[in-house]
Motif scaffolding. Sequence first.
Motif, PDB file in Angstrom:
ATOM      1  N   ALA A  99      22.016  -4.293 -15.418  1.00  0.00           N
ATOM      2  CA  ALA A  99      22.379  -4.187 -16.752  1.00  0.00           C
ATOM      3  C   ALA A  99      21.551  -5.142 -17.641  1.00  0.00           C
ATOM      4  N   GLU A 100      21.103  -6.377 -17.169  1.00  0.00           N
ATOM      5  CA  GLU A 100      20.528  -7.285 -17.861  1.00  0.00           C
ATOM      6  C   GLU A 100      19.144  -6.446 -17.991  1.00  0.00           C
ATOM      7  N   LEU A 101      18.564  -5.759 -17.105  1.00  0.00           N
ATOM      8  CA  LEU A 101      17.113  -5.272 -17.260  1.00  0.00           C
ATOM      9  C   LEU A 101      17.180  -3.861 -18.039  1.00  0.00           C
ATOM     10  N   SER A 102      18.576  -3.494 -18.229  1.00  0.00           N
ATOM     11  CA  SER A 102      18.595  -2.150 -18.957  1.00  0.00           C
ATOM     12  C   SER A 102      17.728  -1.175 -18.036  1.00  0.00           C
ATOM     13  N   ALA A 103      18.136  -1.300 -16.716  1.00  0.00           N
ATOM     14  CA  ALA A 103      17.723  -0.284 -15.660  1.00  0.00           C
ATOM     15  C   ALA A 103      18.511   0.329 -14.875  1.00  0.00           C
ATOM     16  N   PRO A 104      18.236   1.471 -14.578  1.00  0.00           N
ATOM     17  CA  PRO A 104      19.338   2.119 -13.602  1.00  0.00           C
ATOM     18  C   PRO A 104      19.275   1.496 -12.351  1.00  0.00           C
ATOM     19  N   LEU A 105      20.749   1.741 -11.850  1.00  0.00           N
ATOM     20  CA  LEU A 105      20.857   1.173 -10.463  1.00  0.00           C
ATOM     21  C   LEU A 105      21.295   2.207  -9.455  1.00  0.00           C
ATOM     22  N   GLY A 112      -1.356  14.437  17.360  1.00  0.00           N
ATOM     23  CA  GLY A 112      -1.528  15.014  16.219  1.00  0.00           C
ATOM     24  C   GLY A 112      -0.838  14.691  15.027  1.00  0.00           C
ATOM     25  N   ALA A 113      -0.040  13.469  15.125  1.00  0.00           N
ATOM     26  CA  ALA A 113       0.670  12.969  13.937  1.00  0.00           C
ATOM     27  C   ALA A 113      -0.224  12.263  12.919  1.00  0.00           C
ATOM     28  N   THR A 114      -0.029  12.471  11.755  1.00  0.00           N
ATOM     29  CA  THR A 114      -0.713  11.829  10.525  1.00  0.00           C
ATOM     30  C   THR A 114       0.230  11.090   9.651  1.00  0.00           C
ATOM     31  N   ALA A 115      -0.317   9.918   9.351  1.00  0.00           N
ATOM     32  CA  ALA A 115       0.158   9.107   8.185  1.00  0.00           C
ATOM     33  C   ALA A 115      -0.198   9.395   7.140  1.00  0.00           C
ATOM     34  N   ILE A 116       0.717   9.719   6.060  1.00  0.00           N
ATOM     35  CA  ILE A 116       0.213   9.974   4.498  1.00  0.00           C
ATOM     36  C   ILE A 116       0.730   9.043   3.811  1.00  0.00           C
ATOM     37  N   PRO A 117      -0.181   8.248   3.123  1.00  0.00           N
ATOM     38  CA  PRO A 117       0.373   7.165   2.014  1.00  0.00           C
ATOM     39  C   PRO A 117       1.049   7.739   0.862  1.00  0.00           C
ATOM     40  N   LEU A 118       2.127   6.884   0.564  1.00  0.00           N
ATOM     41  CA  LEU A 118       3.015   7.641  -0.638  1.00  0.00           C
ATOM     42  C   LEU A 118       2.919   6.373  -1.743  1.00  0.00           C
ATOM     43  N   GLU A 119       2.514   6.446  -2.664  1.00  0.00           N
ATOM     44  CA  GLU A 119       2.928   5.402  -3.813  1.00  0.00           C
ATOM     45  C   GLU A 119       4.204   5.583  -4.120  1.00  0.00           C
ATOM     46  N   ILE A 120       4.956   4.393  -4.674  1.00  0.00           N
ATOM     47  CA  ILE A 120       6.069   4.567  -5.394  1.00  0.00           C
ATOM     48  C   ILE A 120       5.864   3.611  -6.450  1.00  0.00           C
ATOM     49  N   PRO A 121       6.779   3.825  -7.650  1.00  0.00           N
ATOM     50  CA  PRO A 121       6.419   3.157  -8.569  1.00  0.00           C
ATOM     51  C   PRO A 121       7.003   1.784  -8.573  1.00  0.00           C
ATOM     52  N   PRO A 122       6.651   0.654  -9.278  1.00  0.00           N
ATOM     53  CA  PRO A 122       7.236  -0.740  -9.066  1.00  0.00           C
ATOM     54  C   PRO A 122       8.875  -0.663  -9.338  1.00  0.00           C
ATOM     55  N   PHE A 123       9.699  -1.463  -8.280  1.00  0.00           N
ATOM     56  CA  PHE A 123      10.874  -1.403  -8.364  1.00  0.00           C
ATOM     57  C   PHE A 123      11.408  -2.798  -8.117  1.00  0.00           C
ATOM     58  N   THR A 124      12.806  -3.063  -8.236  1.00  0.00           N
ATOM     59  CA  THR A 124      13.084  -4.333  -7.792  1.00  0.00           C
ATOM     60  C   THR A 124      14.444  -3.903  -6.773  1.00  0.00           C
ATOM     61  N   LEU A 125      14.117  -4.611  -5.456  1.00  0.00           N
ATOM     62  CA  LEU A 125      15.151  -4.478  -4.595  1.00  0.00           C
ATOM     63  C   LEU A 125      16.154  -5.779  -4.439  1.00  0.00           C
ATOM     64  N   GLU A 176      10.437   4.098 -12.309  1.00  0.00           N
ATOM     65  CA  GLU A 176       9.691   2.825 -12.706  1.00  0.00           C
ATOM     66  C   GLU A 176      10.858   1.892 -13.096  1.00  0.00           C
ATOM     67  N   GLY A 177      10.711   0.491 -12.586  1.00  0.00           N
ATOM     68  CA  GLY A 177      11.677  -0.340 -12.922  1.00  0.00           C
ATOM     69  C   GLY A 177      13.052  -0.268 -12.402  1.00  0.00           C
ATOM     70  N   GLU A 178      13.528   0.745 -11.690  1.00  0.00           N
ATOM     71  CA  GLU A 178      14.663   0.883 -11.153  1.00  0.00           C
ATOM     72  C   GLU A 178      15.057  -0.149 -10.161  1.00  0.00           C
ATOM     73  N   VAL A 179      16.594  -0.408 -10.166  1.00  0.00           N
ATOM     74  CA  VAL A 179      16.982  -1.317  -9.322  1.00  0.00           C
ATOM     75  C   VAL A 179      17.493  -0.718  -8.088  1.00  0.00           C
ATOM     76  N   LEU A 180      17.191  -1.129  -6.774  1.00  0.00           N
ATOM     77  CA  LEU A 180      17.672  -0.388  -5.430  1.00  0.00           C
ATOM     78  C   LEU A 180      18.496  -1.745  -5.198  1.00  0.00           C
ATOM     79  N   PHE A 181      19.974  -1.490  -4.909  1.00  0.00           N
ATOM     80  CA  PHE A 181      20.850  -2.491  -4.341  1.00  0.00           C
ATOM     81  C   PHE A 181      21.127  -2.119  -2.905  1.00  0.00           C
ATOM     82  N   LEU A 182      20.700  -2.732  -1.779  1.00  0.00           N
ATOM     83  CA  LEU A 182      20.910  -2.482  -0.568  1.00  0.00           C
ATOM     84  C   LEU A 182      21.883  -3.721   0.002  1.00  0.00           C
ATOM     85  N   ASP A 183      22.945  -2.907   0.364  1.00  0.00           N
ATOM     86  CA  ASP A 183      24.197  -3.900   1.126  1.00  0.00           C
ATOM     87  C   ASP A 183      23.960  -3.711   2.338  1.00  0.00           C
TER      88      ASP A 183
END
Length: 358
Positions: free
Chosen positions: A87-93, A154-167, A116-123
């Motif tokens: 709420a203080e960051l006006s960001a989705p949770l 044959g496994a391949t690792a594909i890099p996946l960019e994610i937007p900056p977030f706050t955990l 981008e900027g979303e807050v991820l709450f990991l309880d």
Amino acid sequence: MTSHVDDGGDHSVGRSLIAAEAAADESTVEAALRPRTLAELIGQGRVRDQLGLVLEAARSRGRPPDHVLLAGPPGLGKTTLAMIIAAELSAPLRVTSGPAIQHAGDLAAILSSLAEGEVLFLDEIHRMSRPAEEMLYMAMEDFRVDVVVGKGPGATAIPLEIPPFTLVGATTRAGLLPGPLRDRFGFTGHLEYYEVDELDEIVRRSAQLLDVPITDHAAREVASRSRGTPRIANRLLRRVRDYAQVRADGVVRTKTAQAALDLYEVDEEGLDRLDRAVLDALCRRFGGGPVGVSTLAVAVGEERETVEEVAEPFLVRRGYLARTPRGRVATPAAWRQLGLAPPADAAFGQSPSLFDDP
């Protein structure tokens, strides 16, 4: 801050009233009673000031703040603080929990859908699976994850960019978090038990939100029996409210509060039926100990986990019980609480006992 709707029979009601964990059906009332901003938050002054500084600095930079770890016993407001941060960051949770993330793919799906900027709450972050935990390291530090496609050679690792977030991670067992994970949090807030004055203010605020007429002395009575935990304070308030509506004139006065709490077997010290049963068994049956916790649980007819996680932390904190390498022992305060005189050989587990756990 939270409240409670009690469950089934009398035996379970007494225990659930003072259990700091949230019941499954408390979410609706929790949402109504939780403060929305840091300014509304009662107590936890040190964490509140430190976190306020972190969030204000992040807002001034226009960047998401460092990842936040909230540690402390259940019921003190970790989930509330996570919601306040968003709420203080006006960001989705986004809300999830460690037990719900059993595979790295589960975490990858959540991270890849963050804005981008979303807050991820990991309880209960300490209960996350190891593969997901290792993926989280890279996500927190570099804001990317490697998604493995296929199996074997044959496994391949594909890099996946994610937007900056706050955990925002929450844990009741900070010691179970591996060092590499703890080190990736820029701020760690350790939540402490509340003082009676703070709980008094919380009870009066909750009573106002729930439209419960209550006197100042009655609010103090509820606060003093709440074991330093806002969740329990709000839970007791609702039970006192029920009593006042059914057996009184609807106004919670001191005598009404006392009668209600006595009915639910919560005494002036915050001890409930289970607490007193543990002390009674320890002193009367085992001479004050030392005695193993499994034996003690059998003596009171409860599971070991219930004694260890519900009753024991409060009894230790209040100085009624001590943990020793040989088992649990009753302190002189426990004997006095039961109206008994401690025997001369009950000096904190110095005498041998047949009841130690192997």
